[in-house]
Design an enzyme around this catalytic site. Structure first.
Site, PDB file in Angstrom:
ATOM      1  N   GLY A 102     115.462  82.383  -2.984  1.00 13.10           N
ATOM      2  CA  GLY A 102     115.213  83.725  -2.439  1.00 13.10           C
ATOM      3  C   GLY A 102     114.006  83.827  -1.539  1.00 13.10           C
ATOM      4  O   GLY A 102     113.472  84.908  -1.345  1.00 13.10           O
ATOM      5  N   MET A 105     125.652  80.995  -1.340  1.00 13.89           N
ATOM      6  CA  MET A 105     126.404  79.765  -1.103  1.00 13.89           C
ATOM      7  C   MET A 105     127.876  79.913  -1.487  1.00 13.89           C
ATOM      8  O   MET A 105     128.415  79.150  -2.290  1.00 13.89           O
ATOM      9  CB  MET A 105     125.742  78.608  -1.867  1.00 13.89           C
ATOM     10  CG  MET A 105     124.284  78.405  -1.498  1.00 13.89           C
ATOM     11  SD  MET A 105     123.970  78.343   0.287  1.00 13.89           S
ATOM     12  CE  MET A 105     123.995  76.584   0.523  1.00 13.89           C
ATOM     13  N   LEU A 165     131.770  81.527   0.311  1.00 12.38           N
ATOM     14  CA  LEU A 165     132.434  82.166   1.456  1.00 12.38           C
ATOM     15  C   LEU A 165     132.740  83.623   1.120  1.00 12.38           C
ATOM     16  O   LEU A 165     133.128  83.938  -0.008  1.00 12.38           O
ATOM     17  CB  LEU A 165     133.740  81.439   1.786  1.00 12.38           C
ATOM     18  CG  LEU A 165     133.625  80.102   2.516  1.00 12.38           C
ATOM     19  CD1 LEU A 165     134.999  79.482   2.679  1.00 12.38           C
ATOM     20  CD2 LEU A 165     132.950  80.275   3.872  1.00 12.38           C
ATOM     21  N   HIS A 218     121.482  80.287   8.644  1.00 12.05           N
ATOM     22  CA  HIS A 218     121.882  78.923   8.311  1.00 12.05           C
ATOM     23  C   HIS A 218     120.849  77.956   8.880  1.00 12.05           C
ATOM     24  O   HIS A 218     120.423  78.107  10.027  1.00 12.05           O
ATOM     25  CB  HIS A 218     123.279  78.642   8.888  1.00 12.05           C
ATOM     26  CG  HIS A 218     123.786  77.294   8.519  1.00 12.05           C
ATOM     27  ND1 HIS A 218     124.283  77.003   7.257  1.00 12.05           N
ATOM     28  CD2 HIS A 218     123.844  76.141   9.222  1.00 12.05           C
ATOM     29  CE1 HIS A 218     124.630  75.732   7.221  1.00 12.05           C
ATOM     30  NE2 HIS A 218     124.376  75.186   8.393  1.00 12.05           N
TER      31      HIS A 218
END
Ligand code: GAR
Length: 192
Positions: free
Chosen positions: A12, A90, A92, A109
Site C-alpha cells: 500500500g 493484483m 483482473l 504499473h
C-alpha cells in the site's frame, strides 16, 4: 469533489502516497474506501492511520468474480464512488465493475507498458537487462495491463539490483500517481 475508492492487495505504499497527497492539499478528491482482496495486507494498517474505511474480502469465499464484484459494486454505489483507483491490486477487473465504471478505473504499473505487463514487472525488466524501465498510469480494460495509457515516466535501472530498482521505480510511482489523479479526476469536472 470527485470521490474514489482504492483497490490494493499489498503493502500500500502507492495508496499511502495518494492519501498523503490529499492531506498535503496536492490532490483535491476524496478517497472514501479501500478495497482489498487480502485481509492480511499491510495496506489495511496504512488505511487505518489515514482514517480510510476499508472492505476486505477473500475471493475464494465467493462462487465467482461476478459475485464478489457485485458485492463491491453495492458498496461503491452506496458511497457514491466516481472512480476506482488500482494501486497494486493484483487481480483482473471483471465485467461487473468494468461496465459500471467505463473509463473510470485507473491502474499504475511498474514498467513502460506495453513492455513487461503482468506480475513482477521489475524482475522482468532486470532479467531482460534493459537500461531503462519506468512507470505507467493507464485506464483499465479487460486485458492484463492493456488499457489506454495516460502517463509514463522513465527510470534508469542499469546496474541496479532488485532492491535499488524497486526503490527508484516506487519513488517515481509515488510522485506520478497523485499528479495524474489530480489531472484526470478534476479535468472531467471542467467539462461538466
Ligand atoms: C506497485 O509497484 C504497483 O505498480 C504494482 O504493484 C506495486 C504495489 O506496491 N502493480 C502492478 O504490478 C499491477 N500490475 P504498493 O502496494 O507498495 O503500492
Amino acid at each position: 469533489m470527485k470521490r474514489f475508492a482504492i483497490f490494493a492487495s499489498g503493502s500500500g505504499s502507492n495508496a499511502e502516497a495518494i492519501w498523503q497527497a490529499i492531506a498535503d492539499g496536492q490532490l483535491s478528491a476524496e478517497c472514501v474506501l479501500l478495497v482489498t482482496d487480502k485481509p492480511e495486507a499491510t495496506v489495511l494498517d496504512r488505511a487505518e492511520r489515514y482514517g480510510i474505511s476499508s472492505f476486505s474480502f477473500t475471493p475464494k469465499a465467493y462462487a465467482s468474480k461476478e459475485e464478489f464484484e457485485e458485492e463491491i459494486l453495492v458498496l461503491l454505489r452506496t458511497l457514491r464512488v466516481d472512480y476506482i483507483v488500482l494501486a497494486g491490486y493484483m487481480r483482473l477487473i471483471g465485467n461487473v465493475l468494468l461496465s459500471a465504471y467505463p473509463n473510470r478505473i485507473l491502474n499504475i504499473h511498474p514498467s513502460l507498458l506495453p513492455a513487461f505487463p503482468g506480475k513482477d514487472a521489475i524482475g522482468q525488466a532486470l532479467d531482460a537487462n534493459v537500461p531503462t524501465s519506468g512507470v505507467t498510469v493507464h485506464y483499465v480494460d479487460a486485458g492484463m495491463d492493456t488499457g489506454p495509457i495516460i502517463a509514463q515516466a522513465s527510470v534508469e535501472i542499469e546496474g541496479c539490483d532488485r532492491t535499488e530498482a524497486t526503490r527508484r521505480i516506487q519513488t517515481i510511482e509515488h510522485q506520478l500517481y497523485p499528479r495524474v489523479l489530480q489531472q484526470v479526476l478534476n479535468q472531467q469536472e471542467v467539462f461538466k
